[in-house]
Scaffold this active site. Structure first.
Site, PDB file in Angstrom:
ATOM      1  N   ASN A 486       0.851  -1.186   0.000  1.00 14.00           N
ATOM      2  CA  ASN A 486       0.000   0.000   0.000  1.00 14.00           C
ATOM      3  C   ASN A 486       0.886   1.235   0.000  1.00 14.00           C
ATOM      4  OD1 ASN A 486      -1.759   2.096   0.553  1.00 14.00           O
ATOM      5  ND2 ASN A 486      -3.104   0.782   1.768  1.00 14.00           N
ATOM      6  N   ASP A 487       1.085   1.804  -1.176  1.00 11.95           N
ATOM      7  CA  ASP A 487       1.958   2.966  -1.338  1.00 11.95           C
ATOM      8  C   ASP A 487       1.523   4.152  -0.491  1.00 11.95           C
ATOM      9  OD1 ASP A 487       4.057   2.386  -3.052  1.00 11.95           O
ATOM     10  OD2 ASP A 487       2.846   2.619  -4.850  1.00 11.95           O
ATOM     11  N   CYS A 488       0.316   4.091   0.004  1.00 12.28           N
ATOM     12  CA  CYS A 488      -0.250   5.252   0.700  1.00 12.28           C
ATOM     13  C   CYS A 488      -0.262   5.096   2.213  1.00 12.28           C
ATOM     14  CB  CYS A 488      -1.649   5.521   0.186  1.00 12.28           C
ATOM     15  SG  CYS A 488      -1.618   5.931  -1.554  1.00 12.28           S
ATOM     16  N   GLN A 503       5.552   9.546  -0.603  1.00  6.71           N
ATOM     17  CA  GLN A 503       6.387   8.352  -0.728  1.00  6.71           C
ATOM     18  C   GLN A 503       7.850   8.610  -0.403  1.00  6.71           C
ATOM     19  OE1 GLN A 503       3.768   8.411  -3.323  1.00  6.71           O
ATOM     20  NE2 GLN A 503       2.787   6.931  -1.983  1.00  6.71           N
TER      21      GLN A 503
END
Ligand code: GLC
Ligand code: GLC
Length: 814
Positions: A486-488, A503
């Protein structure tokens, strides 16, 4: 409500009205020259890299949404009336309209005022060009005097510069026109050795290469002055906006049909042969001219189209299924496999939502994409793996992204996404299981592309595995770094200034926040790696990996279980995320899906309970949302996830990519009904009937469907380039239908709905075609196998002796 229909026989989706809720697109090209084309002929083309070699111009986020494309105008020279057979850009009322999106081609046609016109667009194999074949038929009882205008706008190559650096751009555009062919040569005089050409099979009455001359002042593509007056102005672009337009006069007798071929292509010249004569500034067109001459001939264009057709027949013929569910069949046999090839080619770079100027190839994305395409293009999968591994860092970590043109890690984003290294193990495992090519492990591959640092690929995997063990947090769970899948979920970011990247901004030292997701991933990749080691004869090493996996499982049970479901993470204060103790974000899909698919909690019932909680708390009719309750405000300590309004993207949207994890989890606990039910909820074909809600293409997956907290619940966004394609393909073929590749042969382990009487699959695997027939004789998932008529023990079809071309497998489920 539908806007078209599936034509499965021809492997096409047929759009029957042009005003789809959003442009519905297709991809042209599958090697080096690519195009995106919408159902109204919008879109653009590029060579290899959508940012650095953009051939034509397109404007994102415009109104109307879809503007800039491969346009044709027809003009009735008697009445002066004109229209676009693809509806855009004139949006003239048409009497009939269709768009057939097929495998690597699109045909758009319509009928107006007794004239039928359709254009077939495609990119021939092994060529850097696209062909537009326009067919016009006169159904009038009398002759028709027509003008045909082609129109496209050239991009000044670097798509980023093209849309920002106008003080320069307005001065650099250059073209040549020779024998009716328009050559776009901006920047060719200095550092470029490539140009574009746009040719037409007919004798032309005129041309335009300067946009403003073609359109006229204060006019748009819907009403070009040249088309209105029925005459080009033979403009030659100097600066401003170079474009290409041919004007062809066409007289058609009653009932007559004529075809005009347009060819748009890209050509590179050797540096020392750029000019002709060599002391001039004139492009050397020798090679281009030969290509142009070939494809302007209808018969050659038709032959190229036939070849493309055979290519797709072959690829899609490698795995064919026949199940009781038409949506399953259509997606597996046609569209899902096709979409997997698009994600292979494009990664996340160029769609109608990805602008082609942002991300390169993602390390985790590309490794996961492999799951969906490795059986179709194993050779290219091998190359992709080696490219990815070469961007791995000596620490075992990895650049999060790399540039396809240079194959170098992207320094702007860097590394530190602590899940990344494990996806390499998953990718390599998938490749070897499919191909049996163990030699890939011995390939020397550098770290960080540094010459001299080469080590066998196997060592890269060792470092991937160790990377996590060297980065464990206070609970013994893996540290999350910048983010995991989950990049967020940015637990070390703590950003309070607009414009900072969630990020790459890191305000914490990263020694506390832990990811239960990476723990689950570690279990999966650790088992995979142990098997790889065992096959290499490294028994002790294999057991040591399994011991670490067992330890991690115990840690998950102890610190990663919340009572009814798996926790998601611990934040920088060591507080739980995804726990009943939280006010918002109490339960997350990622760990329920990934832990169960990795087999955590299968023996002691935790898996079943996690899946029950998922069903109760996260499942909606449109798919499973990412977490609940959605974050209603910004949490400094969580990052980007809480920046999205509730119901969108990672903040409780239906992030389709991770739905198949739950699907696979359900198969692991033997629940075929639940697995196929979830599969159907996000299956685009099964959602075709609600196209007015779904809004994106009904033939491909989208990254996200708005969750129940959003006012637009059920609306899809960001279609095409998503890990959803590979994961769903993998979930349905290898886990629900259960035709699963393994190191030693093909496993037959279906977990299908109770109501299914059976299904058939034909699957090419390591050069042998398996004809598999599965029949239900009871309610369970117990498999009894017969091989070419002889019963065998277990559910593994061993590899047949060399020279075998096909094997008949009968499986009975009890
Ligand atoms: C996007 C990214 C992918 C990431 C996902 C969830 O799809 O491409 O890498 O895992 O979002 O944040
Ligand atoms: C944004 C998106 C996420 C994507 C990431 C890629 O964070 O929300 O889905 O993975 O950008 O960098």
């Amino acid at each position: 409500m539908k806007f078209g229909y599936f034509d499965d026989e021809n492997r096409e989706y047929v759009v029957t009205r042009p005003d789809t809720p959003l442009p519905w697109i297709n991809y042209l090209g599958c090697q080096a020259y690519f195009g995106i084309i919408s159902n109204t002929a919008g879109g653009y083309s590029f060579y290899r890299d959508a940012r650095l070699r953009r051939i034509t111009r397109y404007r994102y986020n415009n109104a109307p949404f879809d503007l800039g494309g491969r346009y044709i105008y027809l003009r009735d020279d008697h009445s002066g009336e004109f229209w676009s057979p693809s509806w855009q850009p004139t949006r003239h009322k048409l009497e009939q309209y269709f768009c057939r999106h097929g495998m690597g081609y699109t045909v758009i046609g319509s009928r107006y005022s007794g004239l039928e016109a359709s254009t077939r667009y495609f990119v021939p194999l092994d060529e850097n060009l696209e062909i537009w074949q326009l067919t016009v038929t006169n159904h009038r009882p009398h002759a028709a005097e027509l003008s045909v205008f082609s129109a496209l706008e050239f991009c000044l190559w670097d798509a980023q510069d093209d849309s920002t650096n106008f003080q320069r751009n307005f001065n650099i555009g250059q073209v040549e026109i020779e024998d009716g062919v328009i050559y776009h040569k901006t920047e060719y005089r200095e550092r470029r050795d490539h140009f574009a050409f746009f040719a037409c099979s007919e004798k032309i009455a005129g041309y335009d290469t300067q946009r403003d001359s073609f359109l006229g002042p204060y006019r748009g593509w819907d009403n070009p002055a040249a088309v209105e007056r029925g005459r080009s102005s033979d403009s030659v672009a100097h600066g401003w906006a170079p474009m290409g337009s041919h004007h062809v006069k066409l007289s058609l007798k009653p009932g007559e049909t004529r075809q005009i071929v347009f060819v748009l292509g890209y050509q590179e010249n050797p540096r020392d042969q750029k000019f002709d004569p060599c002391d001039s500034q004139i492009i050397n067109k020798k090679a281009a001219k030969a290509t142009i001459a070939k494809y302007l001939v209808t018969a050659n264009a038709d032959a190229a189209f036939e070849k493309l057709h055979l290519y797709w027949n072959e690829l899609l013929g490698l795995c064919r299924v026949e199940t009781p569910d038409a949506h399953t069949n259509r997606m597996v046999n046609i569209w899902n496999a096709y979409q997997c090839m698009a994600t292979f080619n494009m990664s996340r770079s160029a769609s109608f939502y990805e602008s082609g100027i942002g991300r390169g190839l993602g390390f985790r994305d590309s490794n996961q994409d492999l799951l969906g395409f490795v059986h179709m293009v194993p050779g290219r999968a091998r190359e992709r793996i080696l490219d990815l591994a070469a961007t791995q860092l000596p620490s075992g970590g990895a650049y999060h992204q790399y540039q396809p043109l240079t194959k170098r890690g992207n320094n702007d984003v860097g590394g530190g996404f602590n899940d990344d290294p494990h996806w390499l193990i998953i990718g390599v495992g998938a490749y070897i299981k499919e191909t049996g090519d163990w030699s890939i492990l011995d390939e020397p591959v550098p770290f960080d592309n540094a010459p001299g640092s080469e080590a066998p690929l196997y060592e890269h995997l060792q470092r991937s595995f160790r990377y996590t063990l060297e980065r464990l947090g206070p609970h013994g769970l893996p540290l999350i770094g910048r983010a995991d899948w989950n990049d967020c979920l940015n637990l070390n970011c703590f950003s309070d200034s607009p414009g900072q990247s969630f990020q790459t901004t890191t305000n914490k030292d990263g020694k506390v926040a832990e990811s239960v997701f990476i723990a689950g991933l570690f279990v999966l990749s650790g088992r995979e790696f142990a098997e790889i080691a065992r096959h290499r004869g490294l028994a002790a090493e294999a057991s040591s990996y399994l011991a670490e996996v067992a330890k991690m499982e115990a840690t998950i049970r102890k610190h990663g279980w919340d009572g009814e479901w798996f926790l998601r993470a611990y934040d920088d204060f060591s507080r739980k995320i995804g726990s009943r103790e939280n006010v918002e974000g109490k339960i997350f899909i990622e760990t329920q899906g990934f832990c169960t698919l990795a087999g955590v909690g299968l023996e002691d019932g935790l898996a079943v309970r996690a899946l029950e909680s998922t069903r109760k708390l996260l499942a909606t009719e449109h798919g499973i949302v990412l977490q609940q309750p959605a974050y209603s405000k910004y949490y400094l300590e969580y990052g980007e996830i809480s920046s999205y309004p509730p119901g969108y993207k990672e903040n409780a949207g239906i992030f389709c990519h991770n739905n198949p994890w739950v699907i696979i989890g359900e198969t692991r606990v033997g629940n075929g009904d639940a697995a196929h039910d979830y599969y159907t909820r996000i299956n685009p074909s099964a959602r075709e009937e609600i196209s007015e809600v779904h809004r994106c293409e009904p033939y491909v997956y989208a990254q996200m469907i708005a969750g129940r907290d959003a006012p637009t619940h059920g609306e899809a966004k960001n279609s095409w380039l998503t890990g959803t394609a590979a994961w769903n393909y993998y979930a349905i073929t290898q886990w629900i239908l259960g035709i699963r590749t393994s190191y030693d042969g093909l496993l037959i382990a279906p977990v299908i709905p109770k109501t299914w009487r059976g299904f058939k699959v034909s699957r090419k695997f390591r050069g042998v075609t398996y004809h598999i027939q599965v029949q239900r004789a009871g309610d369970g998932n117990q498999v009894c196998l017969e091989l070419d008529g002889t019963p065998i023990q277990g559910n593994m079809v061993p590899l047949p002796p060399a020279g075998t071309s096909s094997v008949a497998v009968k499986a009975t489920l009890r």
